[in-house]
Write a protein that holds these residues in place. Structure first.
Motif, PDB file in Angstrom:
ATOM      1  N   UNK A   1      11.217   5.556 -10.874  1.00  0.00           N
ATOM      2  CA  UNK A   1      11.409   4.817 -11.631  1.00  0.00           C
ATOM      3  C   UNK A   1      12.664   4.058 -11.526  1.00  0.00           C
ATOM      4  N   UNK A   2      13.660   4.773 -10.576  1.00  0.00           N
ATOM      5  CA  UNK A   2      15.009   4.119 -10.393  1.00  0.00           C
ATOM      6  C   UNK A   2      14.850   2.977  -9.648  1.00  0.00           C
ATOM      7  N   UNK A   3      13.920   2.915  -8.745  1.00  0.00           N
ATOM      8  CA  UNK A   3      13.731   1.844  -7.471  1.00  0.00           C
ATOM      9  C   UNK A   3      12.652   0.927  -7.903  1.00  0.00           C
ATOM     10  N   UNK A   4      11.787   1.342  -8.792  1.00  0.00           N
ATOM     11  CA  UNK A   4      10.602   0.469  -8.986  1.00  0.00           C
ATOM     12  C   UNK A   4      10.958  -0.863  -9.568  1.00  0.00           C
ATOM     13  N   UNK A   5      11.883  -0.974 -10.360  1.00  0.00           N
ATOM     14  CA  UNK A   5      12.375  -2.270 -10.742  1.00  0.00           C
ATOM     15  C   UNK A   5      12.768  -3.371  -9.915  1.00  0.00           C
ATOM     16  N   UNK A   6      13.157  -2.956  -8.587  1.00  0.00           N
ATOM     17  CA  UNK A   6      13.588  -3.752  -7.558  1.00  0.00           C
ATOM     18  C   UNK A   6      12.111  -3.778  -6.547  1.00  0.00           C
TER      19      UNK A   6
ATOM     20  N   UNK B   1       0.832  -1.223  -0.109  1.00  0.00           N
ATOM     21  CA  UNK B   1       0.153   0.011   0.052  1.00  0.00           C
ATOM     22  C   UNK B   1       0.925   1.364  -0.031  1.00  0.00           C
ATOM     23  N   UNK B   2       2.044   1.399   0.495  1.00  0.00           N
ATOM     24  CA  UNK B   2       3.033   2.308   0.786  1.00  0.00           C
ATOM     25  C   UNK B   2       3.449   2.770  -0.765  1.00  0.00           C
ATOM     26  N   UNK B   3       3.900   1.359  -1.397  1.00  0.00           N
ATOM     27  CA  UNK B   3       4.182   1.614  -2.575  1.00  0.00           C
ATOM     28  C   UNK B   3       3.381   1.868  -3.667  1.00  0.00           C
ATOM     29  N   UNK B   4       2.118   1.733  -3.550  1.00  0.00           N
ATOM     30  CA  UNK B   4       0.947   2.001  -4.423  1.00  0.00           C
ATOM     31  C   UNK B   4       0.695   3.476  -4.098  1.00  0.00           C
ATOM     32  N   UNK B   5       0.885   3.861  -3.082  1.00  0.00           N
ATOM     33  CA  UNK B   5       0.585   5.548  -2.747  1.00  0.00           C
ATOM     34  C   UNK B   5       1.661   6.232  -3.288  1.00  0.00           C
ATOM     35  N   UNK B   6       2.877   5.831  -3.435  1.00  0.00           N
ATOM     36  CA  UNK B   6       4.032   6.556  -3.937  1.00  0.00           C
ATOM     37  C   UNK B   6       3.939   6.507  -5.635  1.00  0.00           C
ATOM     38  N   UNK B   7       3.148   5.370  -6.066  1.00  0.00           N
ATOM     39  CA  UNK B   7       3.170   5.380  -7.619  1.00  0.00           C
ATOM     40  C   UNK B   7       1.930   6.262  -7.920  1.00  0.00           C
ATOM     41  N   UNK B   8       0.910   6.343  -6.990  1.00  0.00           N
ATOM     42  CA  UNK B   8       0.093   7.297  -7.372  1.00  0.00           C
ATOM     43  C   UNK B   8       0.427   8.976  -7.304  1.00  0.00           C
ATOM     44  N   UNK B   9       1.296   8.956  -6.295  1.00  0.00           N
ATOM     45  CA  UNK B   9       2.053  10.469  -6.078  1.00  0.00           C
ATOM     46  C   UNK B   9       2.963  10.689  -7.304  1.00  0.00           C
ATOM     47  N   UNK B  10       3.532   9.875  -7.741  1.00  0.00           N
ATOM     48  CA  UNK B  10       4.707   9.992  -8.909  1.00  0.00           C
ATOM     49  C   UNK B  10       3.895  10.074 -10.139  1.00  0.00           C
ATOM     50  N   UNK B  11       2.816   9.675 -10.335  1.00  0.00           N
ATOM     51  CA  UNK B  11       1.881  10.008 -11.489  1.00  0.00           C
ATOM     52  C   UNK B  11       1.397  11.877 -11.576  1.00  0.00           C
ATOM     53  N   UNK B  12       1.679  12.277 -10.369  1.00  0.00           N
ATOM     54  CA  UNK B  12       1.169  13.738 -10.434  1.00  0.00           C
ATOM     55  C   UNK B  12       2.418  14.269 -10.418  1.00  0.00           C
ATOM     56  N   UNK B  13       3.749  14.040 -10.080  1.00  0.00           N
ATOM     57  CA  UNK B  13       4.716  14.813  -9.781  1.00  0.00           C
ATOM     58  C   UNK B  13       5.950  14.228 -10.897  1.00  0.00           C
ATOM     59  N   UNK B  14       6.128  14.751 -11.712  1.00  0.00           N
ATOM     60  CA  UNK B  14       7.168  14.140 -12.535  1.00  0.00           C
ATOM     61  C   UNK B  14       8.721  13.955 -11.958  1.00  0.00           C
ATOM     62  N   UNK B  15       9.024  14.861 -11.091  1.00  0.00           N
ATOM     63  CA  UNK B  15      10.227  14.573 -10.399  1.00  0.00           C
ATOM     64  C   UNK B  15      10.318  13.312  -9.445  1.00  0.00           C
ATOM     65  N   UNK B  16       8.992  13.163  -8.882  1.00  0.00           N
ATOM     66  CA  UNK B  16       8.985  11.950  -8.072  1.00  0.00           C
ATOM     67  C   UNK B  16       8.884  10.680  -8.671  1.00  0.00           C
ATOM     68  N   UNK B  17       8.406  10.909 -10.017  1.00  0.00           N
ATOM     69  CA  UNK B  17       8.316   9.750 -11.030  1.00  0.00           C
ATOM     70  C   UNK B  17       9.660   9.312 -11.452  1.00  0.00           C
TER      71      UNK B  17
END
Length: 142
Positions: free
Chosen positions: A103-108, A83-99
């Motif tokens: 993306x650097x860590x999502x692969x792991x 759920x924390x990762x899902x919340x980060x993904x949803x926030x990253x959709x709205x903020x390109x810098x966070x995205x």
């Protein structure tokens, strides 16, 4: 000689501090924005986890079976991080810098969390099977 080294050291330190302040003046708000968005996302993910598992705990207390308690116990920790990762993904959709950071860590992170959830489900099923089947007798099919 020591005075010369101190002067060079002082100048190098002063240049370093100036470069840091210039960089922070230029990028400081973006860093603060990303950090704040990530912190809010993590807090909302943890809040969602607390709420969902609080409801599930109430539902399992109402039942007489211990199998559902076991399933909830096994899924609680990996679901928290999912759920924390899902919340980060949803926030990253709205903020390109966070995205770009995500993306650097999502692969792991994503495969690790999915694998952890699959293992937790597997262990929960094994635990419920042990509860339902009497494994103390030689032939428990009879």
């Amino acid at each position: 000689m020591i005075a010369g080294i101190a002067a060079i050291s002082h100048q190098a330190m002063s240049d370093w501090i100036d470069s840091i302040t210039f960089w922070l003046d230029r990028h400081g708000t973006a860093i603060l924005e990303v950090a704040l968005a990530a912190a809010v996302a993590v807090a909302l993910g943890l809040l969602a986890h607390w709420f969902v598992f609080r409801l599930l705990a109430r539902a399992t207390k109402a039942s007489e079976s211990t199998a559902d308690d076991l399933v909830i116990q096994k899924l609680k920790r990996p679901a928290r991080w999912a759920l924390v990762a899902l919340a980060l993904v949803l926030a990253a959709r709205e903020l390109p810098a966070l995205e770009s950071i995500w993306q650097k860590f999502a692969g792991f992170i994503v495969p690790a969390i999915v694998g952890w959830l699959v293992l937790a489900v597997f262990h929960a099923f094994i635990g419920t099977m042990k509860l339902r089947a009497d494994i103390t007798v030689a032939n428990n099919l009879q």
